[in-house]
Scaffold this active site. Sequence first.
Site, mmCIF file in Angstrom:
data_model
loop_
_atom_site.group_PDB
_atom_site.id
_atom_site.type_symbol
_atom_site.label_atom_id
_atom_site.label_comp_id
_atom_site.label_asym_id
_atom_site.label_seq_id
_atom_site.Cartn_x
_atom_site.Cartn_y
_atom_site.Cartn_z
ATOM 1 N N HIS A 166 0.820 -1.229 0.000
ATOM 2 C CA HIS A 166 0.000 0.000 0.000
ATOM 3 C C HIS A 166 0.849 1.272 0.000
ATOM 4 O O HIS A 166 0.325 2.361 -0.193
ATOM 5 C CB HIS A 166 -0.950 0.039 1.198
ATOM 6 C CG HIS A 166 -1.987 -1.046 1.171
ATOM 7 N ND1 HIS A 166 -2.818 -1.240 0.097
ATOM 8 C CD2 HIS A 166 -2.306 -2.008 2.080
ATOM 9 C CE1 HIS A 166 -3.609 -2.277 0.337
ATOM 10 N NE2 HIS A 166 -3.315 -2.762 1.529
ATOM 11 N N ASP A 289 -4.796 -12.665 3.311
ATOM 12 C CA ASP A 289 -6.088 -12.150 3.783
ATOM 13 C C ASP A 289 -7.243 -12.451 2.823
ATOM 14 O O ASP A 289 -8.368 -12.021 3.048
ATOM 15 C CB ASP A 289 -6.010 -10.641 4.111
ATOM 16 C CG ASP A 289 -5.134 -9.840 3.175
ATOM 17 O OD1 ASP A 289 -4.724 -10.373 2.123
ATOM 18 O OD2 ASP A 289 -4.870 -8.660 3.494
HETATM 19 C C1 SP5 Z 1 -1.215 -5.083 3.991
HETATM 20 C C2 SP5 Z 1 -2.697 -5.056 4.234
HETATM 21 O O1 SP5 Z 1 -3.354 -6.086 4.105
HETATM 22 N N1 SP5 Z 1 -3.236 -3.892 4.642
HETATM 23 C C3 SP5 Z 1 -4.628 -3.766 4.860
HETATM 24 C C4 SP5 Z 1 -4.975 -2.475 5.530
HETATM 25 C C5 SP5 Z 1 -6.447 -2.349 5.681
HETATM 26 N N2 SP5 Z 1 -6.857 -1.261 6.509
HETATM 27 C C6 SP5 Z 1 -8.289 -1.234 6.535
HETATM 28 C C7 SP5 Z 1 -8.850 -0.325 7.568
HETATM 29 C C8 SP5 Z 1 -10.377 -0.374 7.517
HETATM 30 C C9 SP5 Z 1 -10.875 -1.514 8.337
HETATM 31 N N3 SP5 Z 1 -12.256 -1.823 8.199
HETATM 32 C C10 SP5 Z 1 -12.493 -2.938 9.079
HETATM 33 C C11 SP5 Z 1 -13.770 -3.643 8.926
HETATM 34 C C12 SP5 Z 1 -13.675 -4.896 9.803
HETATM 35 N N4 SP5 Z 1 -14.939 -5.551 9.881
HETATM 36 ZN ZN ZN Z 2 -4.312 -6.961 2.543
#
Ligand code: SP5
Ligand code: ZN
Length: 345
Positions: A166, A289
């Site tokens: 990212h 993931d």
């Molecule tokens: C490297 C990587 O996989 N980074 C992912 C970063 C994601 N950040 C997301 C933040 C928003 C989270 N929403 C959460 C919903 C959970 N139910």
């Molecule tokens: Zn990811």
Amino acid sequence: MKIFHSEVHRAHYPPFEIFDGGKRVPYLENPDRMDRITAALKKTDWADFVEPSDFGLEPIHAVHDREYIAFLASCWTEWLASDPEVAASPETHAFLPATFALRRKPPVPATLLGRAGFYMMDLSACIVEATYNAALASANCALSAAQRISDSSTNAFALCRPPGHHAGKDYAGGYCFINNAAVAANWLSAKGKVAVLDIDYHAGNGTQDIFYERDDALTISIHGDPNYEYPHYIGFADEAGAGAGLGYHKNFPLSMGTADLAYLSILNEALDMIRGFTPDYLVLSTGMDTFDGDPLGKFKITRAGFGEIGKRINSMKLPTVIVMEGGYANAELGENVVSLLENFK
Ligand code: SP5
Ligand code: ZN
């Protein structure tokens, strides 16, 4: 197989991250992830753990803006010095801005918080004292693995933490600070043609941005559709590169609930594109993931699915750097990585 890994990541453990709605939650991208992966790998008879070499800043500056890297290096110290409350209990804090530059292209602000909002895209790349050194060590794992595959025409695993895909030329986001896969791919591009395949559940926006105008690297990302998923603003199907790079980027945004069969047929399309590009090297940004049950993902890839994904990618017989990205179902994470990785040993 050589596994490049450094313990330096461990102290990079922000006390929280911010979810949607301003909710403070424990940092999902935590050191336990690495412990699960190393434990599973140590049960095999083919994992050969090696410390990364130090490549210095030059290959990092070749991909990232110097001022951005300088910001990563100094922001924690600057913040401690600027706020007595932080200095009194640094371990309870993480450095984040509350204001973002959005679509403006201002001069880089002089103030610390101004720079933070300029260089960060969200609230999930929390910075603590150990972050910069962890990010450097992580990039060195990817570079060491790149050197290994170019020297020995074999595969290698860069067990990177923090992840990288990212992070763009001049921004952090999504647990990522330095784009390990992009740094490795750019380093390899001096030796031959490189394809980057990103199979993390989230669109590889940083890698996309970094190589968007280049035709010497093909970048492909398979991910949750940004119409419903982070990073929301990039990763759409019509983004295909620009200028000389037009036709050298491809996004495969997929629907919620994507399971093994549908995923594997898209993977075949991606692999056909890579074969058509005839690269000398492959960099595989590997997130786990996509796993069914991952707390951040909405796909339904199984452990056997990871095995088949690895098998199909390795069938291209390209010297490959497998770079660790995301994956947060910690209890299953180690065995999932082994399932994919054992195809490359
Ligand atoms: C490297 C990587 O996989 N980074 C992912 C970063 C994601 N950040 C997301 C933040 C928003 C989270 N929403 C959460 C919903 C959970 N139910
Ligand atoms: Zn990811």
